[in-house]
Design an enzyme around this catalytic site. Structure first.
Site, mmCIF file in Angstrom:
data_model
loop_
_atom_site.group_PDB
_atom_site.id
_atom_site.type_symbol
_atom_site.label_atom_id
_atom_site.label_comp_id
_atom_site.label_asym_id
_atom_site.label_seq_id
_atom_site.Cartn_x
_atom_site.Cartn_y
_atom_site.Cartn_z
ATOM 1 N N SER A 140 0.848 -1.197 0.000
ATOM 2 C CA SER A 140 0.000 0.000 0.000
ATOM 3 C C SER A 140 0.880 1.243 0.000
ATOM 4 O O SER A 140 2.004 1.219 0.517
ATOM 5 C CB SER A 140 -0.878 0.017 1.256
ATOM 6 O OG SER A 140 -1.500 1.283 1.398
ATOM 7 N N TYR A 155 -1.157 -0.728 10.263
ATOM 8 C CA TYR A 155 -1.382 -1.108 8.854
ATOM 9 C C TYR A 155 -0.173 -0.703 8.011
ATOM 10 O O TYR A 155 0.322 -1.485 7.196
ATOM 11 C CB TYR A 155 -2.665 -0.434 8.355
ATOM 12 C CG TYR A 155 -3.025 -0.725 6.907
ATOM 13 C CD1 TYR A 155 -3.507 -1.964 6.505
ATOM 14 C CD2 TYR A 155 -2.897 0.268 5.924
ATOM 15 C CE1 TYR A 155 -3.850 -2.216 5.179
ATOM 16 C CE2 TYR A 155 -3.234 0.028 4.599
ATOM 17 C CZ TYR A 155 -3.716 -1.219 4.231
ATOM 18 O OH TYR A 155 -4.054 -1.460 2.920
HETATM 19 P P1 NAD Z 1 -11.805 -5.745 0.420
HETATM 20 O O1 NAD Z 1 -12.192 -5.581 1.848
HETATM 21 O O2 NAD Z 1 -12.789 -5.424 -0.652
HETATM 22 O O3 NAD Z 1 -11.263 -7.210 0.163
HETATM 23 C C1 NAD Z 1 -10.447 -7.869 1.090
HETATM 24 C C2 NAD Z 1 -10.782 -9.345 1.048
HETATM 25 O O4 NAD Z 1 -9.880 -10.051 1.932
HETATM 26 C C3 NAD Z 1 -12.208 -9.659 1.515
HETATM 27 O O5 NAD Z 1 -12.834 -10.479 0.554
HETATM 28 C C4 NAD Z 1 -11.994 -10.395 2.843
HETATM 29 O O6 NAD Z 1 -12.990 -11.358 3.118
HETATM 30 C C5 NAD Z 1 -10.637 -11.047 2.587
HETATM 31 N N1 NAD Z 1 -9.967 -11.448 3.827
HETATM 32 C C6 NAD Z 1 -9.881 -10.760 4.991
HETATM 33 N N2 NAD Z 1 -9.212 -11.488 5.905
HETATM 34 C C7 NAD Z 1 -8.869 -12.647 5.287
HETATM 35 C C8 NAD Z 1 -8.176 -13.806 5.715
HETATM 36 N N3 NAD Z 1 -7.693 -13.922 6.966
HETATM 37 N N4 NAD Z 1 -8.004 -14.822 4.833
HETATM 38 C C9 NAD Z 1 -8.496 -14.723 3.566
HETATM 39 N N5 NAD Z 1 -9.164 -13.659 3.113
HETATM 40 C C10 NAD Z 1 -9.349 -12.629 3.974
HETATM 41 O O7 NAD Z 1 -10.485 -4.853 0.262
HETATM 42 P P2 NAD Z 1 -9.676 -4.306 -0.996
HETATM 43 O O8 NAD Z 1 -9.694 -2.838 -0.899
HETATM 44 O O9 NAD Z 1 -10.062 -4.982 -2.252
HETATM 45 O O10 NAD Z 1 -8.204 -4.748 -0.561
HETATM 46 C C11 NAD Z 1 -7.460 -5.743 -1.197
HETATM 47 C C12 NAD Z 1 -6.001 -5.558 -0.816
HETATM 48 O O11 NAD Z 1 -5.529 -4.291 -1.299
HETATM 49 C C13 NAD Z 1 -5.740 -5.554 0.681
HETATM 50 O O12 NAD Z 1 -4.518 -6.221 0.948
HETATM 51 C C14 NAD Z 1 -5.615 -4.082 1.011
HETATM 52 O O13 NAD Z 1 -4.878 -3.859 2.181
HETATM 53 C C15 NAD Z 1 -4.910 -3.590 -0.235
HETATM 54 N N6 NAD Z 1 -5.039 -2.152 -0.468
HETATM 55 C C16 NAD Z 1 -6.270 -1.567 -0.616
HETATM 56 C C17 NAD Z 1 -6.340 -0.205 -0.838
HETATM 57 C C18 NAD Z 1 -7.653 0.501 -0.992
HETATM 58 O O14 NAD Z 1 -7.654 1.740 -0.980
HETATM 59 N N7 NAD Z 1 -8.765 -0.186 -1.167
HETATM 60 C C19 NAD Z 1 -5.167 0.573 -0.899
HETATM 61 C C20 NAD Z 1 -3.945 -0.054 -0.743
HETATM 62 C C21 NAD Z 1 -3.889 -1.425 -0.534
#
Ligand code: NAD
Length: 249
Positions: A140, A155
């Protein structure tokens, strides 16, 4: 078709508006057979069905090492091999430094960092045996700029840990033909913020982004496709920013 017949595993890919699901959709469009892993079997199976026939949905909590190994074994048994892993599962919490308790630290570090280690360990034997593989780790912009957007310091620390782990894996696995890269998304409009990001705050954040908008899940999926495919065969240990210029360094 950049991933014809490749078997691609994506963790945390059941969330409908998430980065993992968008990546799964794009990989399937490029000919991949996709294994969607997520906490609930029913949701993972439904997400796999959405992609069309030939894809697999499995329950796998990435913080559980045995579950990661079992999932990888089942994927090899059902789909024959593992070519790509996207370590996408992640959670965040909007806490200040003094609000972080042991349970917050454990939860955030376990899913983001420990999960990346365990799931990578689960697929590495198959990739080593094939002499090829591509692992993409989801970090991130919070790791690079010390948060300040939504996620708390724990985080930022977990996602910075992901970058260290990814680079060390790239170094160790290069001789086996396994590439390990990372993506550092900026603010992407998914459900991870649990509705806690107000429209006003989004407007405020967009003002600081040279490309003038927040990201969408497909922006990140496209970078994952590049890193998973043969377009990036000489790239390992790299970090690709997908942040609209929010951080230029
Ligand atoms: P999201 O919440 O839509 O999806 C996350 C998924 O991870 C969910 O389906 C959840 O059920 C699953 N999950 C949670 N704990 C888990 C576990 N222990 N085992 C298996 N699955 C698990 O979030 P997103 O925004 O699509 O995020 C995806 C990735 O991108 C994450 O790693 C997040 O930190 C990273 N990210 C997101 C952003 C943002 O702005 N959305 C920015 C930077 C990084």
């Amino acid at each position: 078709m950049l991933l014809n017949d490749r078997v691609c595993v994506i963790t945390g890919a059941a969330s409908a508006r998430g980065i993992g699901k968008a990546t799964a959709r794009l990989f399937a469009r490029h000919g991949a057979r996709v294994a969607i892993l997520d906490l609930e079997a029913g949701q993972a199976e439904a997400a796999a069905r959405d992609l069309g026939p030939g894809h697999v949905g499995l329950a796998c909590d990435v913080t559980d090492r045995a579950a990661c190994t079992a999932a990888a074994d089942e994927i090899v048994a059902r789909l024959g091999r593992i070519d790509v892993l996207v370590n996408n599962a992640g959670i965040t919490q909007p806490l200040k430094i003094m609000e972080i308790g042991p349970e917050h630290y454990d939860a955030v570090t376990d899913v983001n960092l420990r999960g990346t280690l365990y799931m990578s360990q689960a697929v590495i034997p198959a990739m080593r045996q094939q002499g090829s593989g591509a692992i993409v780790c989801m970090s991130s912009v919070s790791a690079q700029r010390g948060g300040g957007i939504f996620g708390g310091p724990h985080y930022s620390a977990a996602k910075a840990g992901v970058l260290g782990l990814q680079k060390a894996m790239a170094r160790e696995l290069g001789p086996d033909g396994v590439r390990v890269n990372a993506v550092t998304p900026g603010l992407i409009q998914t459900d991870i913020t649990g509705g806690k990001l107000t429209p006003e705050l989004k407007v405020e954040i967009a003002k600081g982004i040279p490309l003038g908008r927040l990201g969408v899940a497909d922006d990140v999926a496209n970078a994952c496709l590049f890193l998973a495919s043969d377009l990036s065969t000489y790239i390992t240990g790299a970090v690709i920013d997908v942040n609209g210029g929010m951080l230029i360094h």
